[in-house]
Design a protein around this motif. Structure first.
Motif, PDB file in Angstrom:
ATOM      1  N   ILE A  48     -20.975 -25.457 -57.744  1.00 46.92           N
ATOM      2  CA  ILE A  48     -19.925 -24.458 -57.423  1.00 46.92           C
ATOM      3  C   ILE A  48     -20.094 -23.257 -58.452  1.00 46.92           C
ATOM      4  CG2 ILE A  48     -18.038 -25.304 -58.762  1.00 46.92           C
ATOM      5  CD1 ILE A  48     -17.448 -23.608 -55.257  1.00 46.92           C
ATOM      6  N   GLU A  49     -20.509 -23.591 -59.841  1.00 49.53           N
ATOM      7  CA  GLU A  49     -20.679 -22.502 -60.718  1.00 49.53           C
ATOM      8  C   GLU A  49     -21.770 -21.617 -60.426  1.00 49.53           C
ATOM      9  OE1 GLU A  49     -22.852 -26.039 -61.771  1.00 49.53           O
ATOM     10  OE2 GLU A  49     -20.570 -25.744 -61.428  1.00 49.53           O
ATOM     11  N   SER A  50     -22.888 -21.730 -59.411  1.00 51.19           N
ATOM     12  CA  SER A  50     -23.855 -21.090 -59.205  1.00 51.19           C
ATOM     13  C   SER A  50     -23.522 -20.129 -57.984  1.00 51.19           C
ATOM     14  CB  SER A  50     -25.132 -21.729 -59.071  1.00 51.19           C
ATOM     15  OG  SER A  50     -24.878 -22.810 -57.733  1.00 51.19           O
ATOM     16  N   VAL A  51     -22.485 -20.675 -57.249  1.00 50.99           N
ATOM     17  CA  VAL A  51     -22.274 -19.534 -56.168  1.00 50.99           C
ATOM     18  C   VAL A  51     -21.879 -18.034 -56.691  1.00 50.99           C
ATOM     19  CG1 VAL A  51     -20.619 -19.258 -54.144  1.00 50.99           C
ATOM     20  CG2 VAL A  51     -21.684 -21.612 -54.802  1.00 50.99           C
ATOM     21  N   GLU A  52     -22.381 -17.264 -56.092  1.00 50.84           N
ATOM     22  CA  GLU A  52     -21.668 -15.788 -56.323  1.00 50.84           C
ATOM     23  C   GLU A  52     -20.711 -15.419 -55.694  1.00 50.84           C
ATOM     24  OE1 GLU A  52     -23.798 -11.387 -56.128  1.00 50.84           O
ATOM     25  OE2 GLU A  52     -25.247 -13.032 -56.496  1.00 50.84           O
ATOM     26  N   PRO A  53     -19.563 -14.922 -56.437  1.00 53.95           N
ATOM     27  CA  PRO A  53     -18.184 -14.498 -55.881  1.00 53.95           C
ATOM     28  C   PRO A  53     -18.542 -13.514 -54.651  1.00 53.95           C
ATOM     29  CG  PRO A  53     -18.329 -14.424 -58.061  1.00 53.95           C
ATOM     30  CD  PRO A  53     -19.876 -14.546 -57.895  1.00 53.95           C
ATOM     31  N   MET A  54     -17.724 -13.837 -53.727  1.00 52.55           N
ATOM     32  CA  MET A  54     -17.985 -12.554 -52.578  1.00 52.55           C
ATOM     33  C   MET A  54     -16.841 -11.617 -52.580  1.00 52.55           C
ATOM     34  SD  MET A  54     -18.011 -13.372 -48.421  1.00 52.55           S
ATOM     35  CE  MET A  54     -16.346 -13.756 -48.240  1.00 52.55           C
ATOM     36  N   THR A  55     -17.268 -10.348 -52.717  1.00 55.81           N
ATOM     37  CA  THR A  55     -16.388  -9.126 -52.826  1.00 55.81           C
ATOM     38  C   THR A  55     -16.030  -8.286 -51.551  1.00 55.81           C
ATOM     39  OG1 THR A  55     -18.313  -7.688 -53.588  1.00 55.81           O
ATOM     40  CG2 THR A  55     -16.745  -8.872 -55.289  1.00 55.81           C
ATOM     41  N   PHE A  56     -17.162  -8.697 -50.561  1.00 52.13           N
ATOM     42  CA  PHE A  56     -16.864  -7.864 -49.288  1.00 52.13           C
ATOM     43  C   PHE A  56     -17.387  -8.869 -48.238  1.00 52.13           C
ATOM     44  CE2 PHE A  56     -17.914  -4.865 -45.856  1.00 52.13           C
ATOM     45  CZ  PHE A  56     -16.934  -4.491 -45.841  1.00 52.13           C
ATOM     46  N   PRO A  57     -16.802  -9.110 -47.184  1.00 52.13           N
ATOM     47  CA  PRO A  57     -17.135 -10.245 -46.291  1.00 52.13           C
ATOM     48  C   PRO A  57     -18.532  -9.556 -45.418  1.00 52.13           C
ATOM     49  CG  PRO A  57     -15.251  -8.857 -45.409  1.00 52.13           C
ATOM     50  CD  PRO A  57     -15.523  -8.475 -46.585  1.00 52.13           C
ATOM     51  N   PHE A  58     -18.946  -8.676 -45.458  1.00 51.74           N
ATOM     52  CA  PHE A  58     -20.093  -8.238 -44.798  1.00 51.74           C
ATOM     53  C   PHE A  58     -21.217  -7.632 -45.800  1.00 51.74           C
ATOM     54  CE2 PHE A  58     -16.459  -7.036 -41.944  1.00 51.74           C
ATOM     55  CZ  PHE A  58     -16.749  -8.192 -40.990  1.00 51.74           C
ATOM     56  N   GLU A  59     -21.508  -8.181 -46.702  1.00 48.16           N
ATOM     57  CA  GLU A  59     -22.699  -7.858 -47.472  1.00 48.16           C
ATOM     58  C   GLU A  59     -24.077  -8.202 -47.171  1.00 48.16           C
ATOM     59  OE1 GLU A  59     -21.913  -9.841 -51.624  1.00 48.16           O
ATOM     60  OE2 GLU A  59     -20.410  -8.605 -51.713  1.00 48.16           O
ATOM     61  N   ASN A  60     -24.125  -8.851 -45.889  1.00 47.88           N
ATOM     62  CA  ASN A  60     -25.316  -9.129 -45.245  1.00 47.88           C
ATOM     63  C   ASN A  60     -25.894  -7.746 -44.644  1.00 47.88           C
ATOM     64  OD1 ASN A  60     -27.477  -9.929 -43.569  1.00 47.88           O
ATOM     65  ND2 ASN A  60     -26.545 -11.662 -42.901  1.00 47.88           N
ATOM     66  N   GLU A  61     -27.247  -7.656 -44.962  1.00 45.10           N
ATOM     67  CA  GLU A  61     -27.839  -6.492 -44.557  1.00 45.10           C
ATOM     68  C   GLU A  61     -27.715  -6.272 -43.020  1.00 45.10           C
ATOM     69  OE1 GLU A  61     -31.698  -5.662 -46.379  1.00 45.10           O
ATOM     70  OE2 GLU A  61     -30.741  -5.908 -48.501  1.00 45.10           O
ATOM     71  N   ASP A  62     -27.929  -7.331 -42.358  1.00 45.83           N
ATOM     72  CA  ASP A  62     -28.081  -7.240 -40.830  1.00 45.83           C
ATOM     73  C   ASP A  62     -26.856  -6.900 -40.314  1.00 45.83           C
ATOM     74  OD1 ASP A  62     -30.533  -8.217 -40.940  1.00 45.83           O
ATOM     75  OD2 ASP A  62     -30.159 -10.252 -40.703  1.00 45.83           O
ATOM     76  N   VAL A  63     -25.658  -6.839 -40.875  1.00 45.45           N
ATOM     77  CA  VAL A  63     -24.363  -6.676 -40.376  1.00 45.45           C
ATOM     78  C   VAL A  63     -24.164  -5.170 -40.545  1.00 45.45           C
ATOM     79  CG1 VAL A  63     -21.682  -6.939 -40.339  1.00 45.45           C
ATOM     80  CG2 VAL A  63     -23.521  -9.006 -40.662  1.00 45.45           C
ATOM     81  N   ARG A  64     -23.748  -4.424 -39.725  1.00 46.65           N
ATOM     82  CA  ARG A  64     -23.710  -2.849 -39.564  1.00 46.65           C
ATOM     83  C   ARG A  64     -22.133  -2.693 -39.141  1.00 46.65           C
ATOM     84  NH1 ARG A  64     -28.096  -3.575 -41.552  1.00 46.65           N
ATOM     85  NH2 ARG A  64     -29.957  -2.441 -41.204  1.00 46.65           N
ATOM     86  N   MET A  65     -21.537  -2.168 -39.745  1.00 46.83           N
ATOM     87  CA  MET A  65     -20.186  -1.406 -39.334  1.00 46.83           C
ATOM     88  C   MET A  65     -20.463  -0.124 -38.648  1.00 46.83           C
ATOM     89  SD  MET A  65     -17.723  -2.633 -42.552  1.00 46.83           S
ATOM     90  CE  MET A  65     -16.220  -2.557 -41.490  1.00 46.83           C
ATOM     91  N   ARG A  66     -19.449   0.073 -37.600  1.00 44.44           N
ATOM     92  CA  ARG A  66     -19.924   1.529 -36.959  1.00 44.44           C
ATOM     93  C   ARG A  66     -19.199   2.336 -37.806  1.00 44.44           C
ATOM     94  NH1 ARG A  66     -14.904   3.170 -35.828  1.00 44.44           N
ATOM     95  NH2 ARG A  66     -13.262   1.575 -35.340  1.00 44.44           N
ATOM     96  N   GLU A  67     -19.885   3.778 -37.524  1.00 49.72           N
ATOM     97  CA  GLU A  67     -19.207   4.708 -38.193  1.00 49.72           C
ATOM     98  C   GLU A  67     -17.717   5.401 -37.490  1.00 49.72           C
ATOM     99  OE1 GLU A  67     -20.326   6.626 -40.805  1.00 49.72           O
ATOM    100  OE2 GLU A  67     -21.853   5.308 -40.890  1.00 49.72           O
ATOM    101  N   ASP A  68     -16.735   5.759 -38.210  1.00 50.90           N
ATOM    102  CA  ASP A  68     -15.453   6.077 -37.732  1.00 50.90           C
ATOM    103  C   ASP A  68     -15.680   7.514 -36.875  1.00 50.90           C
ATOM    104  OD1 ASP A  68     -14.121   4.037 -38.747  1.00 50.90           O
ATOM    105  OD2 ASP A  68     -13.617   5.182 -40.503  1.00 50.90           O
TER     106      ASP A  68
END
Length: 99
Positions: A48-68
């Protein structure tokens, strides 16, 4: 991990200006004890100590959010049409913090 005591809970509630009832303090302390136990269980997971904390749920480069995109614009009058109290272009709301 420091445990939450009844005294701490009452002190924090007062500082945060929460109106908390006696029975709510007891339940809050119990809830924190359960959460603390759950965290202790998580700490025991191997690696568990080697797991990097997640600060944003969509850090994956494949996930793109739409433009407003602005699709509908309201006039000031339309925006304020459901407001009970508007003065000088601002919505007035009841005071929520005591003195």
């Amino acid at each position: 991990m420091k445990s939450l005591t009844r005294e701490n809970a009452e002190e924090y509630a007062k500082k945060l200006m929460f109106n908390i009832q006696e029975n709510e303090v007891d339940q809050l302390v119990k809830d924190f004890q359960v959460m603390a136990q759950q965290l202790r269980c998580l700490e025991k997971l191997p690696g568990i100590e080697s797991v990097e904390p997640m600060t944003f749920p969509f850090e994956n480069e494949d996930v793109r959010m739409r433009e407003d995109e602005v699709t509908v614009e309201l006039s000031r009058e339309e925006a304020f049409s459901n407001c009970k109290d508007v003065k000088d272009g601002e919505v007035r709301v009841p005071r929520v913090v005591g003195e």
